[in-house]
Design a protein around this motif. Structure first.
Motif, PDB file in Angstrom:
ATOM      1  N   VAL A  58      26.811 -20.302  15.537  1.00 23.35           N
ATOM      2  CA  VAL A  58      25.136 -20.403  15.576  1.00 23.35           C
ATOM      3  C   VAL A  58      24.974 -19.262  15.407  1.00 23.35           C
ATOM      4  CG1 VAL A  58      23.523 -21.540  16.931  1.00 23.35           C
ATOM      5  CG2 VAL A  58      25.665 -22.656  17.071  1.00 23.35           C
ATOM      6  N   LYS A  60      21.721 -16.656  15.295  1.00 22.53           N
ATOM      7  CA  LYS A  60      20.083 -16.683  15.783  1.00 22.53           C
ATOM      8  C   LYS A  60      19.500 -15.753  14.764  1.00 22.53           C
ATOM      9  CE  LYS A  60      20.451 -18.697  20.257  1.00 22.53           C
ATOM     10  NZ  LYS A  60      20.118 -19.850  20.118  1.00 22.53           N
ATOM     11  N   GLY A 100      17.020 -24.894  10.263  1.00 23.18           N
ATOM     12  CA  GLY A 100      15.570 -25.335  10.770  1.00 23.18           C
ATOM     13  C   GLY A 100      14.597 -25.419   9.454  1.00 23.18           C
ATOM     14  N   ASP A 137      17.398 -29.426   9.299  1.00 23.66           N
ATOM     15  CA  ASP A 137      17.264 -30.184  10.308  1.00 23.66           C
ATOM     16  C   ASP A 137      16.213 -29.739  11.453  1.00 23.66           C
ATOM     17  OD1 ASP A 137      17.572 -31.615  12.981  1.00 23.66           O
ATOM     18  OD2 ASP A 137      19.601 -30.917  13.487  1.00 23.66           O
ATOM     19  N   ASN A 139      15.441 -30.172  14.099  1.00 22.32           N
ATOM     20  CA  ASN A 139      15.684 -29.941  15.742  1.00 22.32           C
ATOM     21  C   ASN A 139      16.607 -28.573  15.783  1.00 22.32           C
ATOM     22  OD1 ASN A 139      14.515 -32.648  16.623  1.00 22.32           O
ATOM     23  ND2 ASN A 139      16.322 -33.323  16.009  1.00 22.32           N
ATOM     24  N   ARG A 140      16.805 -27.894  14.680  1.00 19.85           N
ATOM     25  CA  ARG A 140      17.379 -26.718  14.713  1.00 19.85           C
ATOM     26  C   ARG A 140      16.556 -25.460  14.446  1.00 19.85           C
ATOM     27  NH1 ARG A 140      21.988 -24.848  15.694  1.00 19.85           N
ATOM     28  NH2 ARG A 140      22.956 -26.721  15.591  1.00 19.85           N
ATOM     29  N   ASN A 141      15.359 -25.255  14.599  1.00 16.03           N
ATOM     30  CA  ASN A 141      14.624 -24.485  14.447  1.00 16.03           C
ATOM     31  C   ASN A 141      14.851 -23.320  15.312  1.00 16.03           C
ATOM     32  OD1 ASN A 141      12.855 -25.354  12.371  1.00 16.03           O
ATOM     33  ND2 ASN A 141      11.529 -26.564  13.792  1.00 16.03           N
ATOM     34  N   SER A 143      17.461 -21.427  14.663  1.00 13.43           N
ATOM     35  CA  SER A 143      18.827 -20.910  14.537  1.00 13.43           C
ATOM     36  C   SER A 143      19.316 -21.435  13.201  1.00 13.43           C
ATOM     37  CB  SER A 143      19.928 -21.120  15.665  1.00 13.43           C
ATOM     38  OG  SER A 143      19.972 -22.514  15.572  1.00 13.43           O
ATOM     39  N   ALA A 145      23.324 -22.772  11.764  1.00 12.68           N
ATOM     40  CA  ALA A 145      24.721 -23.289  12.214  1.00 12.68           C
ATOM     41  C   ALA A 145      25.537 -23.227  11.026  1.00 12.68           C
ATOM     42  CB  ALA A 145      24.725 -24.551  13.225  1.00 12.68           C
TER      43      ALA A 145
END
Length: 165
Positions: A58, A60, A100, A137, A139-141, A143, A145
Motif C-alpha cells: 500500500v 500513500k 482511488g 476503487d 473507497n481507496r482514495n 492510497s 495498492a
C-alpha cells in the motif's frame, strides 16, 4: 508477524494467503476502465506450476516516479514467503494496481509511475509473462495498492536445506 503468539501465527499466515488469492479471484471477474486482469490471466498464473509468492504493497506517496517500483521491491524483499527464491525463474506474474478515483483523475504522471512499477516487476522476473491490471476503487482514495503474484518459480534449494535442518 514477529510479535504473534504461536497459536495465532499459522492461522494469521494462512488467512493472509487465502485473502490474497481471493483478491485476485475477485479482481479477475471485475471490469476495468483502464487495464483488465481477467480470469484467463489469473488461470495462466495459477497453472504454470512451480512455487508461487504473493504480496501487497500500500503506497500513500505515489507521486514520485519510482514510488511504486520501490514499494514493489521492498515488498518482495521483506515478504517471509519470498526469501531464497530466484525471481528470474518465474514463468508468470500478476501485478494489479488499485487506486482511488480521485488519484486517477488528478495525479499527473501516475500512469507513468504505474508502468515503471510494472516494468520493474518484469525486469526482476526474467522472461515471465506479466499480466497487468489497473482498477479504480472509490473507497481507496488517498492510497494506491499493488498486488503481486509470481508463479512458476523453481524450488529454493537453500531454503529447503534450512528447513530440513
Amino acid at each position: 508477524y514477529k510479535k504473534l503468539t504461536v497459536a495465532k501465527f499459522f492461522p494469521t499466515i494462512n488467512n493472509s494467503v487465502a485473502q490474497l488469492l481471493n483478491i485476485f479471484n475477485v479482481i479477475s471477474v471485475e471490469p476495468s476502465e483502464y487495464i483488465s486482469f481477467d480470469s484467463t490471466d489469473f488461470q495462466s498464473v495459477l497453472e504454470v506450476g512451480g512455487h508461487m509468492i504473493m504480496g501487497v504493497s500500500v503506497i500513500k506517496d505515489f507521486t514520485s516516479p519510482t514510488s511504486i517500483s520501490e514499494a514493489l521491491k521492498k515488498n518482495l524483499s521483506k515478504t517471509l514467503l519470498a526469501s531464497n527464491f530466484d525471481l528470474s525463474t518465474a514463468q508468470a506474474v500478476a501485478c494489479v494496481v488499485i487506486g482511488g478515483e480521485e488519484e486517477f483523475n488528478t495525479v499527473e504522471g501516475l500512469m507513468d509511475n504505474i508502468n515503471f512499477g510494472f516494468d520493474t516487476i518484469a525486469s526482476f522476473t526474467g522472461k515471465s509473462k506479466v499480466h497487468r491490471g489497473v482498477y479504480s476503487d472509490e473507497n481507496r482514495n488517498g492510497s494506491v495498492a499493488v498486488y503481486t503474484a509470481i508463479s512458476g518459480l523453481k524450488k529454493p534449494s537453500e531454503r529447503y536445506k534450512k528447513i530440513k535442518g
